[in-house]
Scaffold this motif. Structure first.
Motif, PDB file in Angstrom:
ATOM      1  N   ASN A 147      -8.979 -10.279  -1.928  1.00  0.00           N
ATOM      2  CA  ASN A 147      -7.682 -10.773  -1.450  1.00  0.00           C
ATOM      3  C   ASN A 147      -6.528 -10.817  -2.778  1.00  0.00           C
ATOM      4  O   ASN A 147      -5.534 -10.650  -2.332  1.00  0.00           O
ATOM      5  N   ARG A 148      -7.028 -10.915  -3.929  1.00  0.00           N
ATOM      6  CA  ARG A 148      -6.314 -11.058  -5.008  1.00  0.00           C
ATOM      7  C   ARG A 148      -5.609  -9.729  -5.314  1.00  0.00           C
ATOM      8  O   ARG A 148      -4.486  -9.372  -5.419  1.00  0.00           O
ATOM      9  N   PHE A 149      -6.769  -8.567  -5.135  1.00  0.00           N
ATOM     10  CA  PHE A 149      -6.275  -7.380  -5.385  1.00  0.00           C
ATOM     11  C   PHE A 149      -5.035  -6.813  -4.384  1.00  0.00           C
ATOM     12  O   PHE A 149      -4.044  -6.079  -4.699  1.00  0.00           O
ATOM     13  N   LEU A 150      -5.571  -7.313  -2.989  1.00  0.00           N
ATOM     14  CA  LEU A 150      -4.448  -6.974  -1.660  1.00  0.00           C
ATOM     15  C   LEU A 150      -3.193  -7.508  -2.163  1.00  0.00           C
ATOM     16  O   LEU A 150      -2.273  -6.999  -1.767  1.00  0.00           O
ATOM     17  N   GLY A 151      -3.145  -8.803  -2.351  1.00  0.00           N
ATOM     18  CA  GLY A 151      -1.976  -9.623  -2.538  1.00  0.00           C
ATOM     19  C   GLY A 151      -0.985  -8.907  -3.614  1.00  0.00           C
ATOM     20  O   GLY A 151       0.163  -8.891  -3.465  1.00  0.00           O
ATOM     21  N   GLU A 152      -1.760  -8.408  -4.780  1.00  0.00           N
ATOM     22  CA  GLU A 152      -0.925  -7.628  -5.594  1.00  0.00           C
ATOM     23  C   GLU A 152      -0.217  -6.232  -5.080  1.00  0.00           C
ATOM     24  O   GLU A 152       1.005  -6.193  -5.162  1.00  0.00           O
ATOM     25  N   VAL A 153      -1.040  -5.363  -4.378  1.00  0.00           N
ATOM     26  CA  VAL A 153      -0.578  -4.416  -3.688  1.00  0.00           C
ATOM     27  C   VAL A 153       0.392  -4.827  -2.625  1.00  0.00           C
ATOM     28  O   VAL A 153       1.303  -4.047  -2.425  1.00  0.00           O
ATOM     29  N   ASP A 201       4.818  -8.382   4.154  1.00  0.00           N
ATOM     30  CA  ASP A 201       4.017  -8.278   2.914  1.00  0.00           C
ATOM     31  C   ASP A 201       4.045  -9.048   2.048  1.00  0.00           C
ATOM     32  O   ASP A 201       2.934  -9.673   1.376  1.00  0.00           O
ATOM     33  N   LEU A 202       5.040  -9.805   1.723  1.00  0.00           N
ATOM     34  CA  LEU A 202       5.183 -11.059   0.737  1.00  0.00           C
ATOM     35  C   LEU A 202       4.517 -12.126   1.128  1.00  0.00           C
ATOM     36  O   LEU A 202       3.865 -12.773   0.414  1.00  0.00           O
ATOM     37  N   GLN A 203       4.441 -12.302   2.622  1.00  0.00           N
ATOM     38  CA  GLN A 203       3.887 -13.768   3.103  1.00  0.00           C
ATOM     39  C   GLN A 203       2.223 -13.311   2.804  1.00  0.00           C
ATOM     40  O   GLN A 203       1.622 -14.436   2.690  1.00  0.00           O
ATOM     41  N   PHE A 204       1.948 -12.181   3.184  1.00  0.00           N
ATOM     42  CA  PHE A 204       0.239 -11.878   2.896  1.00  0.00           C
ATOM     43  C   PHE A 204       0.017 -12.271   1.336  1.00  0.00           C
ATOM     44  O   PHE A 204      -0.749 -12.968   1.182  1.00  0.00           O
ATOM     45  N   ALA A 205       0.979 -11.512   0.533  1.00  0.00           N
ATOM     46  CA  ALA A 205       0.741 -11.952  -0.922  1.00  0.00           C
ATOM     47  C   ALA A 205       0.719 -13.331  -1.250  1.00  0.00           C
ATOM     48  O   ALA A 205      -0.061 -13.714  -2.126  1.00  0.00           O
ATOM     49  N   ASN A 207      -0.300 -15.843   0.111  1.00  0.00           N
ATOM     50  CA  ASN A 207      -1.675 -16.335   0.646  1.00  0.00           C
ATOM     51  C   ASN A 207      -2.638 -15.937   0.104  1.00  0.00           C
ATOM     52  O   ASN A 207      -3.875 -16.107   0.897  1.00  0.00           O
ATOM     53  N   ALA A 208      -2.666 -15.027  -0.789  1.00  0.00           N
ATOM     54  CA  ALA A 208      -3.793 -14.251  -1.173  1.00  0.00           C
ATOM     55  C   ALA A 208      -4.572 -14.829  -2.392  1.00  0.00           C
ATOM     56  O   ALA A 208      -5.555 -14.213  -2.999  1.00  0.00           O
ATOM     57  N   GLY A 209      -4.244 -15.766  -2.891  1.00  0.00           N
ATOM     58  CA  GLY A 209      -4.831 -16.284  -3.880  1.00  0.00           C
ATOM     59  C   GLY A 209      -4.605 -16.116  -5.295  1.00  0.00           C
ATOM     60  O   GLY A 209      -5.323 -16.171  -6.289  1.00  0.00           O
ATOM     61  N   LEU A 210      -3.381 -15.562  -5.464  1.00  0.00           N
ATOM     62  CA  LEU A 210      -2.788 -15.257  -6.945  1.00  0.00           C
ATOM     63  C   LEU A 210      -2.615 -16.597  -7.589  1.00  0.00           C
ATOM     64  O   LEU A 210      -1.960 -17.490  -7.069  1.00  0.00           O
ATOM     65  N   SER A 216      -1.471 -11.377 -18.758  1.00  0.00           N
ATOM     66  CA  SER A 216      -1.718  -9.805 -18.822  1.00  0.00           C
ATOM     67  C   SER A 216      -0.653  -8.887 -17.902  1.00  0.00           C
ATOM     68  O   SER A 216      -0.491  -8.007 -18.281  1.00  0.00           O
ATOM     69  N   GLY A 217       0.378  -9.624 -17.317  1.00  0.00           N
ATOM     70  CA  GLY A 217       1.422  -8.937 -16.680  1.00  0.00           C
ATOM     71  C   GLY A 217       1.241  -8.386 -15.197  1.00  0.00           C
ATOM     72  O   GLY A 217       2.151  -7.750 -14.598  1.00  0.00           O
ATOM     73  N   ARG A 218       0.046  -8.772 -14.724  1.00  0.00           N
ATOM     74  CA  ARG A 218      -0.261  -8.580 -13.154  1.00  0.00           C
ATOM     75  C   ARG A 218       0.868  -9.373 -12.108  1.00  0.00           C
ATOM     76  O   ARG A 218       1.193 -10.223 -12.618  1.00  0.00           O
ATOM     77  N   VAL A 219       0.863  -8.941 -11.031  1.00  0.00           N
ATOM     78  CA  VAL A 219       1.668  -9.764 -10.182  1.00  0.00           C
ATOM     79  C   VAL A 219       1.003 -11.256 -10.137  1.00  0.00           C
ATOM     80  O   VAL A 219      -0.129 -11.235  -9.947  1.00  0.00           O
ATOM     81  N   ASN A 220       2.060 -12.113 -10.052  1.00  0.00           N
ATOM     82  CA  ASN A 220       1.592 -13.342  -9.911  1.00  0.00           C
ATOM     83  C   ASN A 220       2.312 -14.408  -8.562  1.00  0.00           C
ATOM     84  O   ASN A 220       3.117 -13.543  -7.923  1.00  0.00           O
ATOM     85  N   LEU A 221       1.862 -15.388  -8.471  1.00  0.00           N
ATOM     86  CA  LEU A 221       2.275 -16.015  -7.167  1.00  0.00           C
ATOM     87  C   LEU A 221       3.808 -16.443  -7.629  1.00  0.00           C
ATOM     88  O   LEU A 221       4.840 -16.321  -6.334  1.00  0.00           O
ATOM     89  N   ALA A 222       4.264 -16.821  -8.561  1.00  0.00           N
ATOM     90  CA  ALA A 222       5.899 -16.919  -8.682  1.00  0.00           C
ATOM     91  C   ALA A 222       6.694 -15.717  -8.602  1.00  0.00           C
ATOM     92  O   ALA A 222       7.552 -15.642  -7.973  1.00  0.00           O
ATOM     93  N   ALA A 223       6.054 -14.669  -8.902  1.00  0.00           N
ATOM     94  CA  ALA A 223       6.694 -13.430  -8.548  1.00  0.00           C
ATOM     95  C   ALA A 223       6.714 -13.097  -7.096  1.00  0.00           C
ATOM     96  O   ALA A 223       7.947 -12.729  -6.542  1.00  0.00           O
TER      97      ALA A 223
END
Length: 495
Positions: A147-153, A201-205, A207-210, A216-223
């Motif tokens: 879910n975290r990977f999917l949230g980023e994507v 897509d953003l609503q999925f992200a 709730n993805a547990g980010l 490290s620079g990966r997508v986060n919940l604040a983004a």
């Protein structure tokens, strides 16, 4: 895991919507470097957690694609997003492709800048679609990791579509991977349908547990929440004009980021350039660069220029793509700290140039690896303040909105007093000054249909406004970029 970690590259199918071929595209490993080590189809991939991680890394490629450098000196398609505003000038002479944006004259769909931005949409979106289709069904990783990977994507797919729909308007909406050559000449989708997909897509992200932050620079919940706020405020304005309810949603989403307390403004503007503060503090999302493997074009190409007789850089003859017009520079108050020498600008022979993204380390090594800010906390603060002014009819006394605006303003004017009310125009001006040359201004202009008349210190209608560096005033035809000629020739459905 830090994005720069070296991982074997996968290959993923994508379709360039105008093309009649299906290609194999590599993902990034270090998120930034190397040619693919092997050629794999998707049915051979997504078999291990390492492969899934590598494929997720590859979906980030689209963040940097517009920043590609060209053979022409100090040229890149990304600069067009600032040239079109009319508040910048190019110290070095340039070719016709850049002049069309710089001068707002004779813009043609054969301009190569359009093609780069189009490709920077659909190539990474195909990678996102492939990842989502394959990883959604996998049992290789546990549900939390998946879910975290999917949230980023999902976030990245939304980001690419949001960028593109604002630039090009009605474009093809494609959410499934391309598996063969059937039905690849896809037509345009209604703009509202594209926005609805972005929100989904953003609503999925969301709730993805980010995590709220990610050093490290990966997508986060604040983004995710910050982008939702910007999507809502855009939907409230042009072209959809959904109005007050969406301004309220933009305000609420901004406040979620603000009230979380995970981000704060840096104490000084110099901190914005400190590599030790990357992906933290005020930086919500950045374009990740690396001095060895994936250099940045911003320091040496975007900024320093002054002629060799007055060098300001170890490579004085490379830069010169971007500088503020004198009128824009002069619009800052004399005591605005952002205007002080070596804050946002520096001057040579009384001529202003950009210092905002200066990279000290590059001056020692002749290579810049500095990250570029894509989302800053200052942006979120001002989005929230602007949204509330619109909810309240153009002026607000809302305490949270005032605090958000004042925190940005006070850093520029430390002795200023907190206002008792603010107007939409107050906030829009602050956005021009604070976020200059960060690729936000054009998007603000087209969603508000407003421009900053810097010579008369007022916000005016965009249509009919002649920006400082343009040869003519803005017209309706200028509000959307042209779909590239090559795409229309290959896919008549794009006409």
């Amino acid at each position: 895991m830090k994005i720069l970690k070296k991982i074997e590259k996968p290959m993923k199918t994508f379709v360039k919507l105008s093309a009649l071929t299906v290609l194999l595209l590599s993902s990034c490993t270090k998120f930034l470097e190397e040619e693919p080590a092997s050629f794999l189809t998707t049915d051979q991939y997504y078999k291990t957690e390492e492969q899934i991680h590598a494929a997720a890394n590859g979906t980030y490629d689209g963040l940097n694609m517009p920043f590609a450098s060209e053979i022409t000196l100090a040229a890149s398609p990304v600069y067009a997003l600032e040239y079109i505003t009319g508040y910048s000038r190019r110290p070095r002479p340039t070719g016709g492709d850049d002049d069309q944006f710089l001068l707002l004259q004779n813009i043609q769909n054969s301009n190569g800048r359009f093609e780069t931005w189009w490709n920077a949409t659909y190539i990474p979106i195909e990678n996102c679609n492939s990842f989502i289709a394959n990883v959604s069904q996998t049992s290789v990783v546990n549900e939390e990791t998946k879910n975290r990977f999917l949230g980023e994507v999902y976030f990245l797919r939304a980001y690419y579509y949001f960028r593109a729909v604002r630039l090009f308007g009605s474009i093809p909406l494609k959410t499934e991977p391309t598996l063969n050559l059937d039905n690849i000449q896809i037509g345009k989708s209604p703009i509202e349908e594209i926005y609805n997909q972005i929100v989904s897509d953003l609503q999925f992200a969301e709730n993805a547990g980010l995590p709220w932050t990610d050093k490290s620079g990966r997508v986060n919940l604040a983004a995710v929440k910050s982008l939702l706020a910007e999507v809502y405020i855009t939907m409230a304005g042009y072209p959809l004009q959904k109005g007050a309810n969406y301004y309220q949603m933009a305000y609420d989403k901004s406040m979620e980021v603000i009230n979380a307390g995970e981000y704060s403004l840096f104490a000084s503007y110099a901190d914005l350039r400190d590599p030790a503060k990357n992906n933290s503090g005020e930086h919500i999302l950045m374009n990740q660069r690396d001095q060895k493997n994936a250099t940045s074009i911003i320091h040496f190409h975007f900024m320093p220029y002054p002629e060799p007789s007055k060098p300001v850089s170890v490579i004085p003859n490379m830069g010169g793509s971007m500088a503020p017009t004198t009128a824009f520079y002069d619009s800052y108050a004399a005591d605005d700290l952002r205007k002080q020498e070596k804050q946002f600008f520096f001057k040579v022979s009384n001529t202003p140039f950009i210092y905002k993204f200066w990279d000290d380390e590059a001056e020692q090594t002749s290579r810049s690896g500095a990250n570029f800010p894509l989302m800053r906390y200052a942006d979120v603060l001002l989005l929230g303040a602007e949204a509330k002014t619109m909810v309240d009819g153009g002026t607000t006394q809302d305490a949270a909105a005032l605090d958000a605006y004042y925190s940005v303003h006070k850093r520029a004017f430390p002795s200023s007093k907190r206002p008792s009310s603010i107007s939409t125009d107050d906030v829009l001006k602050e956005r021009y000054w604070e976020l200059c040359f960060e690729l936000h201004t054009w998007f603000d202009m087209i969603r508000t249909r407003k421009a900053f008349d810097v010579e008369n210190d007022r916000i005016v209608s965009l249509i009919g406004f002649k920006a400082p560096n343009h040869n003519r005033a803005f017209e309706e035809k200028d509000l959307l970029w042209l779909i590239p000629l090559a795409e229309i020739q290959a896919n008549p459905n794009l006409k």
